[in-house]
Design a protein around this motif. Structure first.
Motif, PDB file in Angstrom:
ATOM      1  N   VAL A 166       0.837  -1.205   0.000  1.00  0.00           N
ATOM      2  CA  VAL A 166       0.000   0.000   0.000  1.00  0.00           C
ATOM      3  C   VAL A 166       0.871   1.255   0.000  1.00  0.00           C
ATOM      4  O   VAL A 166       0.666   2.177  -0.801  1.00  0.00           O
ATOM      5  CB  VAL A 166      -0.929   0.014   1.232  1.00  0.00           C
ATOM      6  N   LEU A 167       1.823   1.256   0.897  1.00  0.00           N
ATOM      7  CA  LEU A 167       2.698   2.421   1.003  1.00  0.00           C
ATOM      8  C   LEU A 167       3.413   2.685  -0.316  1.00  0.00           C
ATOM      9  O   LEU A 167       3.570   3.827  -0.760  1.00  0.00           O
ATOM     10  CB  LEU A 167       3.732   2.188   2.108  1.00  0.00           C
ATOM     11  N   GLU A 168       3.806   1.597  -0.931  1.00  0.00           N
ATOM     12  CA  GLU A 168       4.521   1.712  -2.188  1.00  0.00           C
ATOM     13  C   GLU A 168       3.614   2.316  -3.264  1.00  0.00           C
ATOM     14  O   GLU A 168       4.005   3.240  -3.990  1.00  0.00           O
ATOM     15  CB  GLU A 168       4.946   0.311  -2.633  1.00  0.00           C
ATOM     16  N   ALA A 169       2.431   1.793  -3.340  1.00  0.00           N
ATOM     17  CA  ALA A 169       1.474   2.297  -4.330  1.00  0.00           C
ATOM     18  C   ALA A 169       1.179   3.768  -4.083  1.00  0.00           C
ATOM     19  O   ALA A 169       1.122   4.588  -5.010  1.00  0.00           O
ATOM     20  CB  ALA A 169       0.186   1.481  -4.260  1.00  0.00           C
ATOM     21  N   ALA A 170       1.014   4.098  -2.812  1.00  0.00           N
ATOM     22  CA  ALA A 170       0.705   5.481  -2.454  1.00  0.00           C
ATOM     23  C   ALA A 170       1.843   6.394  -2.887  1.00  0.00           C
ATOM     24  O   ALA A 170       1.644   7.452  -3.490  1.00  0.00           O
ATOM     25  CB  ALA A 170       0.484   5.586  -0.948  1.00  0.00           C
ATOM     26  N   GLU A 171       3.030   5.948  -2.581  1.00  0.00           N
ATOM     27  CA  GLU A 171       4.218   6.702  -2.947  1.00  0.00           C
ATOM     28  C   GLU A 171       4.254   6.935  -4.459  1.00  0.00           C
ATOM     29  O   GLU A 171       4.469   8.051  -4.935  1.00  0.00           O
ATOM     30  CB  GLU A 171       5.453   5.892  -2.517  1.00  0.00           C
ATOM     31  N   GLU A 172       4.012   5.873  -5.174  1.00  0.00           N
ATOM     32  CA  GLU A 172       4.073   5.948  -6.626  1.00  0.00           C
ATOM     33  C   GLU A 172       3.062   6.939  -7.196  1.00  0.00           C
ATOM     34  O   GLU A 172       3.359   7.692  -8.128  1.00  0.00           O
ATOM     35  CB  GLU A 172       3.823   4.559  -7.220  1.00  0.00           C
ATOM     36  N   LEU A 173       1.885   6.925  -6.594  1.00  0.00           N
ATOM     37  CA  LEU A 173       0.829   7.804  -7.090  1.00  0.00           C
ATOM     38  C   LEU A 173       0.932   9.228  -6.527  1.00  0.00           C
ATOM     39  O   LEU A 173       0.295  10.150  -7.019  1.00  0.00           O
ATOM     40  CB  LEU A 173      -0.530   7.218  -6.701  1.00  0.00           C
ATOM     41  N   GLY A 174       1.729   9.355  -5.492  1.00  0.00           N
ATOM     42  CA  GLY A 174       1.791  10.657  -4.834  1.00  0.00           C
ATOM     43  C   GLY A 174       0.498  10.903  -4.070  1.00  0.00           C
ATOM     44  O   GLY A 174      -0.023  12.003  -4.022  1.00  0.00           O
ATOM     45  N   TYR A 175       0.023   9.843  -3.455  1.00  0.00           N
ATOM     46  CA  TYR A 175      -1.256   9.941  -2.738  1.00  0.00           C
ATOM     47  C   TYR A 175      -1.133  10.762  -1.462  1.00  0.00           C
ATOM     48  O   TYR A 175      -0.144  10.701  -0.746  1.00  0.00           O
ATOM     49  CB  TYR A 175      -1.765   8.540  -2.392  1.00  0.00           C
ATOM     50  N   ARG A 176      -2.165  11.525  -1.190  1.00  0.00           N
ATOM     51  CA  ARG A 176      -2.230  12.361  -0.010  1.00  0.00           C
ATOM     52  C   ARG A 176      -3.665  12.268   0.486  1.00  0.00           C
ATOM     53  O   ARG A 176      -4.589  12.469  -0.301  1.00  0.00           O
ATOM     54  CB  ARG A 176      -1.962  13.791  -0.455  1.00  0.00           C
ATOM     55  N   ARG A 177      -3.869  11.981   1.736  1.00  0.00           N
ATOM     56  CA  ARG A 177      -5.243  11.866   2.221  1.00  0.00           C
ATOM     57  C   ARG A 177      -6.008  13.166   2.076  1.00  0.00           C
ATOM     58  O   ARG A 177      -5.453  14.236   2.289  1.00  0.00           O
ATOM     59  CB  ARG A 177      -5.244  11.499   3.703  1.00  0.00           C
ATOM     60  N   ASN A 178      -7.245  13.082   1.758  1.00  0.00           N
ATOM     61  CA  ASN A 178      -8.058  14.289   1.678  1.00  0.00           C
ATOM     62  C   ASN A 178      -8.637  14.572   3.059  1.00  0.00           C
ATOM     63  O   ASN A 178      -9.470  13.833   3.574  1.00  0.00           O
ATOM     64  CB  ASN A 178      -9.175  14.070   0.670  1.00  0.00           C
ATOM     65  N   ASN A 179      -8.172  15.678   3.595  1.00  0.00           N
ATOM     66  CA  ASN A 179      -8.557  15.991   4.961  1.00  0.00           C
ATOM     67  C   ASN A 179     -10.008  16.383   5.119  1.00  0.00           C
ATOM     68  O   ASN A 179     -10.613  16.147   6.155  1.00  0.00           O
ATOM     69  CB  ASN A 179      -7.683  17.118   5.488  1.00  0.00           C
ATOM     70  N   ALA A 180     -10.544  17.009   4.104  1.00  0.00           N
ATOM     71  CA  ALA A 180     -11.944  17.411   4.192  1.00  0.00           C
ATOM     72  C   ALA A 180     -12.811  16.158   4.318  1.00  0.00           C
ATOM     73  O   ALA A 180     -13.718  16.085   5.149  1.00  0.00           O
ATOM     74  CB  ALA A 180     -12.332  18.205   2.960  1.00  0.00           C
ATOM     75  N   ALA A 181     -12.498  15.173   3.520  1.00  0.00           N
ATOM     76  CA  ALA A 181     -13.277  13.945   3.559  1.00  0.00           C
ATOM     77  C   ALA A 181     -13.110  13.254   4.906  1.00  0.00           C
ATOM     78  O   ALA A 181     -14.071  12.740   5.494  1.00  0.00           O
ATOM     79  CB  ALA A 181     -12.827  13.018   2.440  1.00  0.00           C
ATOM     80  N   ARG A 182     -11.903  13.280   5.370  1.00  0.00           N
ATOM     81  CA  ARG A 182     -11.624  12.690   6.670  1.00  0.00           C
ATOM     82  C   ARG A 182     -12.452  13.358   7.757  1.00  0.00           C
ATOM     83  O   ARG A 182     -13.098  12.700   8.573  1.00  0.00           O
ATOM     84  CB  ARG A 182     -10.155  12.903   6.995  1.00  0.00           C
ATOM     85  N   ALA A 183     -12.414  14.664   7.740  1.00  0.00           N
ATOM     86  CA  ALA A 183     -13.131  15.426   8.754  1.00  0.00           C
ATOM     87  C   ALA A 183     -14.631  15.173   8.648  1.00  0.00           C
ATOM     88  O   ALA A 183     -15.325  14.998   9.651  1.00  0.00           O
ATOM     89  CB  ALA A 183     -12.833  16.909   8.600  1.00  0.00           C
ATOM     90  N   LEU A 184     -15.098  15.158   7.415  1.00  0.00           N
ATOM     91  CA  LEU A 184     -16.531  14.967   7.232  1.00  0.00           C
ATOM     92  C   LEU A 184     -16.971  13.600   7.749  1.00  0.00           C
ATOM     93  O   LEU A 184     -17.976  13.469   8.441  1.00  0.00           O
ATOM     94  CB  LEU A 184     -16.878  15.090   5.746  1.00  0.00           C
ATOM     95  N   ALA A 185     -16.194  12.597   7.427  1.00  0.00           N
ATOM     96  CA  ALA A 185     -16.576  11.255   7.813  1.00  0.00           C
ATOM     97  C   ALA A 185     -16.396  10.996   9.305  1.00  0.00           C
ATOM     98  O   ALA A 185     -17.179  10.268   9.916  1.00  0.00           O
ATOM     99  CB  ALA A 185     -15.765  10.243   7.012  1.00  0.00           C
ATOM    100  N   SER A 186     -15.396  11.595   9.867  1.00  0.00           N
ATOM    101  CA  SER A 186     -15.114  11.275  11.264  1.00  0.00           C
ATOM    102  C   SER A 186     -15.684  12.272  12.257  1.00  0.00           C
ATOM    103  O   SER A 186     -15.767  11.994  13.436  1.00  0.00           O
ATOM    104  CB  SER A 186     -13.605  11.193  11.474  1.00  0.00           C
ATOM    105  N   GLY A 187     -16.036  13.440  11.746  1.00  0.00           N
ATOM    106  CA  GLY A 187     -16.561  14.434  12.667  1.00  0.00           C
ATOM    107  C   GLY A 187     -15.473  15.145  13.456  1.00  0.00           C
ATOM    108  O   GLY A 187     -15.750  15.963  14.324  1.00  0.00           O
ATOM    109  N   ARG A 188     -14.245  14.823  13.153  1.00  0.00           N
ATOM    110  CA  ARG A 188     -13.148  15.509  13.843  1.00  0.00           C
ATOM    111  C   ARG A 188     -12.284  16.217  12.815  1.00  0.00           C
ATOM    112  O   ARG A 188     -11.931  15.638  11.795  1.00  0.00           O
ATOM    113  CB  ARG A 188     -12.291  14.497  14.601  1.00  0.00           C
ATOM    114  N   THR A 189     -11.938  17.433  13.086  1.00  0.00           N
ATOM    115  CA  THR A 189     -11.156  18.188  12.100  1.00  0.00           C
ATOM    116  C   THR A 189      -9.672  18.016  12.328  1.00  0.00           C
ATOM    117  O   THR A 189      -8.866  18.386  11.496  1.00  0.00           O
ATOM    118  CB  THR A 189     -11.457  19.688  12.191  1.00  0.00           C
TER     119      THR A 189
END
Lengths: 383, 383
Positions: free
Chosen positions: A48-71
DNA sequence: TTGAAAGCGCTAACAG
DNA sequence: CTGTTAGCGCTTTCAA
């Protein structure tokens, strides 16, 4: 090597599904890896880490916040000044916030801003924060009633640095409120030197911090049975200290002044000197803050050092605890030591009667007797 | 009256549907009202606002960001110091950012932090920002190669305050880069006074700002055909200025020093004075920044004032423009004026030959000849 | 002018 | 240990 990597304009940012696809796992697994959850095999994690690295993946914080209710962010309300105290506190706060993994959102209160702290807090709440730090609050409508003022109601834990304004929140923490204690130390130092009484160049009284210092000074004089001369109010600036100095210079009874911050103390000293009153021979002056140049002005300033970093650190630790453990008890407070840095702007009063005790002593700590005093003295002893 | 209102712990925060229901409209209409879109009848708008007020509705920013792809926030990278310059810049930035309706996210770079600016930017990008401000960048790995250093690649518009480090972004703006010009003004002032040459107490050379000042100083001396003495490097602190002062005091050729900031200038003056070299009679000193106490130290410091607020304001206006008009051309730059504040720390060199020209002049502006010089002189003339 | 439907990209339960 | 299914609360389409 992810340093500074970022998508270039056109390509849409990769999402966790993209990473999942590339790694041949489910999207949830990607989420697990990025949240450091347990139950992911080392092998999968690596892929997973490798794939993420390759794609230059970065978590979307807005989505995270929306889903978890924590900013995962903490808001801080500061004064819009480059004054040493507030600025130091802010820097301390940033450092700790980042360490705890939260993001920092900053809003200033400008003096004269009608919305004041309330408006700033509101804007933070609008932005969405998990906790709020109010640094060195000032109480804008000293008049009271101008704004239908009930205590500020906030629905996230709050940490107040300095002195507490009326706030209602699920959890209200305070830290660094020992300004009165520090003022006490400063005042007593002057008394120990043999001065009959101590004058006070106060900060603007709308600031809780200024009121605390004044209170500490007054209480100390009273406790010693000394006369409490009227305090002169400045605005923290060296210019206001200078103005106050011109006034005080005319009163030959003035032999010791405790200024509510170093800037004012410096202005004060200049005015005194220009008026022919030598510091410390004729008048002793104690400042407050220990700004970086305090040891290098003439004369080097005796002052009280506020432990900004310690205060910020301790307070934030408690704030984060409150955020992450809603309902739990607050962590205990520990009083940081206050240090009086004795330099050359204080001395016994001009001869009259020699003071019985209290020759100049070395730096000393209060609040934590075991804490070794910091090096003091002239410039050469400072880092 | 919404001041400080917030939900109390238990009740879940109202959503736009709740407002819609209460107002008897669709959820989309609520959205329209809150986004100030057109095509909503005054009547409906009123009803919606009323319902929102009643419920204490607050838009959820995470959801907004997720749906729209814009976070409406700007990130700023600052140094983790309470130094007057950086702190002032930060305050200026906050003010403007808030005015433009964006939220401010702050991340510090600590000196010695291996990740440096790159790490800070990365963390901002992680958090999600629409634009980035890098304030007073320093170039951590002066060694180069320690971290596989390609220029920082960022996918949002960037504004660099101070001097530009290598950055790649869809739009790179700079503002306030005139440090060399200011250094030039300071140096020339000393030359005008009749000094043969000017020594320089530089800031840490990893700071772009420090390098700029040094460059301006060097170029000025060269342009006048004067000798360029080796610069002494400090670390911005008064302590380092003091150390440098002890060195310079021994060299009787030194009659004029341009310090890269006021703190160092103050330390320098103290060392010079202690060594028996009077300022300004024997040695003239010019500082940089015009910190609040500059007018009140002894002697009042001649210094160059940086227009922090103007720089922040102008730069941010352009950054916001770039964010909101991707692809459009950058707004034009306007050079803010630089002010030399002449006080009492500079004077002609100790008699030798009387300078032909250049008696002490009043404050003057550069870069904007029409800009009236600010009041200068001693303490009494400052606000 | 207004509304309905369809996601934005992730986390939170639940299964397996 | 890993995957599925639902939303989180908005803004976007696209219709009406």
């Amino acid at each position: 090597m992810t340093r500074g990597t970022a998508r270039s304009g056109s390509t849409p940012a990769p999402r966790s599904v993209d990473v999942a696809r590339l790694a041949g796992v489910s999207q949830k697994t990607v989420s697990r890896v990025f949240n450091d959850e347990q139950y992911v095999s080392a092998e999968v994690r690596r892929r997973v880490l490798e794939a993420a690295e390759e794609l230059g993946y970065r978590r979307n914080n807005a989505a995270r916040a929306l889903a978890s209710g924590r900013t995962r962010s903490i808001g801080v309300v500061t004064l819009g000044t480059a004054l040493y105290g507030p600025a130091s506190l802010l820097m301390g706060v940033e450092r700790v916030v980042r360490d705890t993994g939260y993001a920092l959102r900053v809003v200033n209160t400008m003096e004269g801003d009608p919305a004041g702290v309330a408006g700033a807090v509101d804007s933070l709440l609008d932005q969405g924060v998990d906790g709020i730090v109010i640094s060195e609050p000032i109480d804008e409508d000293g008049t009271e009633g101008a704004g239908g003022d009930t205590p500020l109601r906030i629905d996230v834990p709050v940490l107040v640095l300095g002195a507490p304004p009326p706030v209602t929140a699920p959890m209200v923490l305070t830290a660094g409120g020992g300004a009165d204690l520090m003022a006490h130390t400063a005042t007593e130092h002057l008394l120990d030197l043999g001065h009959r009484t101590v004058h006070h160049l106060a900060g603007p009284q709308r600031w809780y911090a200024a009121r605390d210092r004044l209170e500490g000074w007054r209480a100390t004089l009273t406790a010693h049975g000394r006369a409490v001369p009227p305090a002169v109010e400045g605005d923290w600036s060296a210019a206001s200290g200078y103005r106050a100095g011109r006034e005080l210079a005319e009163d030959s009874d003035v032999t010791a002044v405790f200024a509510a911050n170093d800037d004012m103390a410096i202005g004060l000293i200049r005015a005194l000197t220009e008026a022919g009153r030598r510091v410390p021979e004729d008048v002793s002056v104690v400042g407050f803050d220990d700004i970086p140049v305090a040891a290098y002005v003439s004369p080097p300033l005796t002052t009280v050092r506020q432990p900004f970093d310690a205060v910020a650190q301790e307070g934030l630790k408690r704030l984060v605890h409150a955020i992450e453990n809603p309902g739990a008890d607050a962590l205990p407070t520990s009083n940081p030591p206050v240090d009086l840095i004795i330099r050359a702007s204080t001395a016994p009063p001009p001869s009259r009667t020699t003071p019985a005790h209290g020759r100049r002593t070395a730096s000393r700590s209060l609040g934590d007797p075991d804490h070794p005093p910091l090096p003091n003295g002239g410039p050469s002893s400072r880092h």
